[in-house]
Motif scaffolding. Structure first.
Motif, mmCIF file in Angstrom:
data_model
loop_
_atom_site.group_PDB
_atom_site.id
_atom_site.type_symbol
_atom_site.label_atom_id
_atom_site.label_comp_id
_atom_site.label_asym_id
_atom_site.label_seq_id
_atom_site.Cartn_x
_atom_site.Cartn_y
_atom_site.Cartn_z
ATOM 1 N N SER A 61 0.806 -1.226 0.000
ATOM 2 C CA SER A 61 0.000 0.000 0.000
ATOM 3 C C SER A 61 0.837 1.274 0.000
ATOM 4 N N ALA A 62 2.137 1.151 0.274
ATOM 5 C CA ALA A 62 2.991 2.338 0.297
ATOM 6 C C ALA A 62 3.187 2.874 -1.116
ATOM 7 N N LEU A 63 3.210 4.186 -1.248
ATOM 8 C CA LEU A 63 3.399 4.831 -2.553
ATOM 9 C C LEU A 63 4.877 5.155 -2.745
ATOM 10 N N GLY A 64 5.458 4.617 -3.828
ATOM 11 C CA GLY A 64 6.855 4.862 -4.128
ATOM 12 C C GLY A 64 7.038 5.927 -5.183
ATOM 13 N N VAL A 65 8.286 6.104 -5.584
ATOM 14 C CA VAL A 65 8.599 7.128 -6.578
ATOM 15 C C VAL A 65 7.950 6.810 -7.917
ATOM 16 N N GLY A 66 8.012 5.555 -8.344
ATOM 17 C CA GLY A 66 7.412 5.182 -9.627
ATOM 18 C C GLY A 66 5.927 5.458 -9.663
ATOM 19 N N GLY A 67 5.240 5.132 -8.576
ATOM 20 C CA GLY A 67 3.812 5.381 -8.513
ATOM 21 C C GLY A 67 3.482 6.858 -8.493
ATOM 22 N N THR A 68 4.304 7.635 -7.791
ATOM 23 C CA THR A 68 4.084 9.085 -7.737
ATOM 24 C C THR A 68 4.220 9.710 -9.116
ATOM 25 N N VAL A 69 5.278 9.325 -9.820
ATOM 26 C CA VAL A 69 5.488 9.862 -11.165
ATOM 27 C C VAL A 69 4.340 9.471 -12.087
ATOM 28 N N ALA A 70 3.879 8.222 -11.972
ATOM 29 C CA ALA A 70 2.779 7.768 -12.822
ATOM 30 C C ALA A 70 1.502 8.553 -12.548
ATOM 31 N N LEU A 71 1.192 8.797 -11.286
ATOM 32 C CA LEU A 71 -0.006 9.560 -10.939
ATOM 33 C C LEU A 71 0.066 10.991 -11.468
#
Length: 260
Positions: free
Chosen positions: A102-112
């Protein structure tokens, strides 16, 4: 059964308070054709900000807000999870573990950020094209802009439904619940129902067609990526397909309208 499937599709794909029963979900899970049908309704609703008597930057802000007010943010979770999984090295099992984190990483942040920015810039481009100084027929050009948005939404929903029909689930879960009852043949009604969306930007034909084709191409790219990197389709992959296909379709529509 068809009415129940449509109610289930509305309950799953939008925040409209209908179709939340187990029976509606069961009917929807066996009816991929409902995806593009709901896309027409959602597209019409989220296109409303383009008709506001407001400057393009304001519309660019309002458009993503409208999208997520109507559809909710559930599919954005798939974007974030796939973004995190995409930057992880290792076997598919390792990436599937990341999907469950469930933690948000750098890849997920950039994608969002990329998805939300993609929506806003597409809306900006559509309004700029519709209200260009010196160009005749502002009302007609606003109609083209709305048509592109609806075609993009139908395309995004059809792209996800097509992935449901042709994809193989990576593991048990939402992905398998939707794919196990679908076959490649189930994609034919999906495509037939989505095809008229290519005409919605009339009298311009290319923008709507480009939006629809870009959405479907996005689904194929994600299917290949998911099969190679995740071992198959998951619920996150389906959610991300909707979001990424919508952005790709909108920008394809803008480019086809303004450059050809």
């Amino acid at each position: 059964m068809r009415a129940a499937a449509l109610r289930g599709a509305l309950g799953f794909l939008t925040r409209i308070p209908v179709g939340r029963s187990e029976a509606a979900w069961e009917a929807f899970s066996r009816a991929p054709w409902t995806f593009p049908v709901v896309g027409y309704l959602v597209g019409g609703l989220v296109a409303l900000p383009l008709l506001l008597p407001a400057p393009a930057p304001t519309v660019a802000l309002a458009f993503p807000l409208a999208v997520y007010a109507v559809t909710g943010i559930t599919h954005l979770d798939g974007v974030a999870d796939l973004g995190d999984a995409a930057v992880v090295h290792g076997e598919p099992e390792r990436r599937r573990e990341v999907l469950k984190d469930s933690a948000l990483g750098v890849g997920g942040t950039v994608a969002l950020v990329a998805v939300v920015l993609g929506l806003a810039t597409a809306a900006f481009g559509l309004v700029e094209a519709a209200t260009a100084a010196g160009a005749p027929g502002v009302r007609d050009r606003l109609g083209v802009a709305v048509g592109v948005v609806v075609a993009a939404e139908v395309g995004a929903k059809a792209a996800t439904a097509t992935l449901v029909c042709v994809g193989d689930a990576a593991h048990e879960g939402l992905g398998s619940a939707l794919t196990e009852g679908a076959t490649a043949g189930s994609a034919l009604p999906v495509l037939a129902l989505a095809a008229p969306a290519a005409l919605l930007a009339w009298p311009r034909l290319l923008p709507g067609a480009a939006a629809l084709l870009a959405a479907l191409a996005t689904a194929e790219l994600l299917r290949r990526w998911a099969r190679r990197r995740l071992g198959g389709v998951s619920g996150d992959a389906l959610g991300a397909t909707t979001e990424l296909a919508r952005v790709a379709a909108l920008h394809a529509g803008v480019i086809a309208w303004t450059r050809f």
